[in-house]
Design an enzyme around this catalytic site. Structure first.
Site, mmCIF file in Angstrom:
data_model
loop_
_atom_site.group_PDB
_atom_site.id
_atom_site.type_symbol
_atom_site.label_atom_id
_atom_site.label_comp_id
_atom_site.label_asym_id
_atom_site.label_seq_id
_atom_site.Cartn_x
_atom_site.Cartn_y
_atom_site.Cartn_z
ATOM 1 N N PHE A 136 0.656 -1.023 -0.069
ATOM 2 C CA PHE A 136 -0.062 -0.097 -0.001
ATOM 3 C C PHE A 136 0.965 1.297 0.136
ATOM 4 C CE2 PHE A 136 -2.498 3.437 1.622
ATOM 5 C CZ PHE A 136 -3.540 3.468 0.843
ATOM 6 N N ASP A 221 9.237 2.619 2.011
ATOM 7 C CA ASP A 221 8.032 3.411 2.191
ATOM 8 C C ASP A 221 7.977 3.384 3.965
ATOM 9 O OD1 ASP A 221 5.807 4.473 2.709
ATOM 10 O OD2 ASP A 221 4.657 3.509 1.209
ATOM 11 N N LYS A 250 2.455 9.824 8.111
ATOM 12 C CA LYS A 250 1.530 9.479 9.271
ATOM 13 C C LYS A 250 2.093 10.116 10.667
ATOM 14 C CE LYS A 250 -1.216 5.902 7.406
ATOM 15 N NZ LYS A 250 -0.685 5.198 6.187
HETATM 16 C C1 LIG Z 1 -0.914 5.328 4.714
HETATM 17 C C2 LIG Z 1 0.093 5.016 4.078
HETATM 18 C C3 LIG Z 1 0.324 5.726 2.629
HETATM 19 C C4 LIG Z 1 -0.420 6.914 2.208
HETATM 20 O O1 LIG Z 1 -0.613 7.936 2.806
HETATM 21 P P1 LIG Z 1 -1.989 9.279 2.487
HETATM 22 O O2 LIG Z 1 -1.423 10.251 3.726
HETATM 23 O O3 LIG Z 1 -2.977 8.386 3.115
HETATM 24 O O4 LIG Z 1 -1.896 9.338 1.157
HETATM 25 C C5 LIG Z 1 1.457 5.318 1.782
HETATM 26 N N1 LIG Z 1 2.306 4.231 2.128
HETATM 27 C C6 LIG Z 1 2.150 3.625 3.537
HETATM 28 C C7 LIG Z 1 2.920 2.527 4.035
HETATM 29 C C8 LIG Z 1 0.918 3.877 4.256
HETATM 30 O O5 LIG Z 1 0.770 3.405 5.563
#
Ligand SMILES: *Cc1c(COP(=O)(O)O)cnc(C)c1O
Length: 404
Positions: A136, A221, A250
């Site tokens: 994700f 990420d 986040k």
């Molecule tokens: C939440 C998340 C995203 C996306 O972040 P948004 O602020 O919702 O665009 C991307 N990568 C990871 C691993 C995430 O947990």
């Protein structure tokens, strides 16, 4: 649910676009790890706004930093800069252990940090990106090309070309996918949305070896795993690899929207030059003040170490229940999933909410916990004490109409 909640959710349904489905609650305010709904019911929030509320709600240092900043300058645009933006960039480079010459691009969300990473990787002159099944990386069309879940992607295809998804943790698949046409390998050190899965340090080290050998970038990420969540400032630090870039979002702003790409070393940072990327809001003084306050509070209160020990405490306490419905507790630090032997996570989450606990059924058989880093072991114990009854309720035979 109470009357005010019902009334507002009816209005929600008529006015807010339905992409999130109908939320179960309208939340009014919070304090520490607790939140209250509009009917006054209190919940222990073990999801922390999806790993965002690192300091919980109403943390005095964060509240005072953003209040003060709001009175000075909320926004100045990226035609100019601010002392806070510069200090936050320096701080992130230091905490990531990134080498001299590393640099930060500020965005407003995780997906935007990924967009910056995609554009950075295009500047290698290549366009292939290797990502993982289960990944994700966000919902914008660029980030969505890296996100794996077909239900998220397929309605919006064609997405950007050149992305290959490989089985997460499969070393042979990774070897086969990375070539001299690969611009970047993009991986989460722990896949949060996929159910809190870790491929192990050897896999990340292999990704580092392969990208180095083929002249590709390794982008990790850390949007969910970063900022102390897994018991180190960043999860990659546990694997002993040095990436070419990380994405962060986040937890960084403690709830104030901010995202960042940290480019490691002058060569990678130099890939994007003046005019090649931008953001109106990215890294504005308010967001920077929030980021600095969050990082300072995490350091002052020893919350990175606390995430490690509290996370271990949670695993031990849940394991000690020896409940037949619990298969295992996986993850790291305070990013955890309680894995069930039956696909009843949604029912458990619903009865937990009834009992005053917020948990996230991230998969049919997994409950994700990503509480504020300030959560106490006593608060975790309170949930663990309630858990057997919640699990039992989820598997109890439903009463028939004659019984009820
Ligand atoms: C939440 C998340 C995203 C996306 O972040 P948004 O602020 O919702 O665009 C991307 N990568 C990871 C691993 C995430 O947990």
């Amino acid at each position: 649910m109470g009357a005010r909640n019902d009334e507002l959710l009816e209005r929600y349904q008529r006015s807010v676009l339905g992409v999130f489905g109908l939320p179960p609650l309208v939340l009014a305010h919070g304090s520490g790890c607790h939140v209250w709904d509009v009917d006054g019911k209190r919940y222990l929030d073990l999801v922390g706004g999806l790993a965002v509320n690192a300091l919980g709600h109403g943390h005095p240092a964060l509240v005072s930093a953003i209040s003060k900043q709001a009175g000075e300058a909320i926004h100045v645009s990226n035609l100019f800069t601010s002392e806070g933006q510069i200090a936050l960039a320096e701080r992130l480079v230091t905490l990531a252990g990134a080498p001299e010459g590393s640099a930060v691009f500020f965005a407003n969300s995780g997906a935007e940090a990924i967009e910056a990473a995609i554009k950075l990787s295009r500047r290698t002159g290549r366009s292939g990106i290797v990502a993982a099944e289960g990944a994700f990386h966000g919902r914008t069309t660029g980030a969505l090309a890296l996100t794996h879940k077909p239900a998220y992607r397929e309605p919006f295809e064609p997405l950007i070309p050149g992305v290959t998804h490989v089985a997460y943790g499969d070393e042979e698949a990774l070897r086969a996918a990375v070539t001299d046409a690969t611009a970047a390998v993009v991986l989460e050190p722990v896949q949060g949305e996929a159910g809190v899965l870790s491929p192990g340090p050897a896999y990340l080290r292999l990704a580092r070896e392969l990208t180095t050998a083929h002249g590709a970038l390794l982008v990790l990420d850390e949007i969910q795993t970063g900022i102390g969540r897994t018991g180190t400032w960043f999860a990659f630090q546990q694997a002993g690899v040095v990436p070419d870039a990380i994405t962060v979002a986040k937890g960084l702003g403690g709830g104030v929207p901010i995202g960042a790409l940290v480019a490691f070393g002058p060569e990678v940072a130099g890939l994007l030059t003046a005019g090649q990327h931008g953001s109106t809001f990215g890294g504005n003084p308010l967001a920077a003040a929030a980021g600095l306050a969050v990082l300072q509070a995490i350091e002052d209160e020893g919350l990175v170490q606390h995430a490690a020990t509290a996370g271990r405490h949670l695993v031990d306490a849940v394991t000690a229940l020896h409940h037949p419905l619990v298969r295992e507790v996986r993850g790291a630090g305070l990013l955890r999933a309680i894995v069930l032997t039956e696909p009843v996570a949604a029912q458990v989450a619903a009865s937990a909410r009834e009992a005053g606990f917020i948990v996230n059924p991230v998969a049919p058989d997994a409950l994700r916990l990503a509480p504020p880093l300030v959560v106490t072991t006593e608060q975790l114990d309170e949930f663990v004490a309630a858990l057997p009854a919640l699990l039992d309720a989820a598997t109890a035979p439903q009463p028939t109409s004659e019984e009820s």
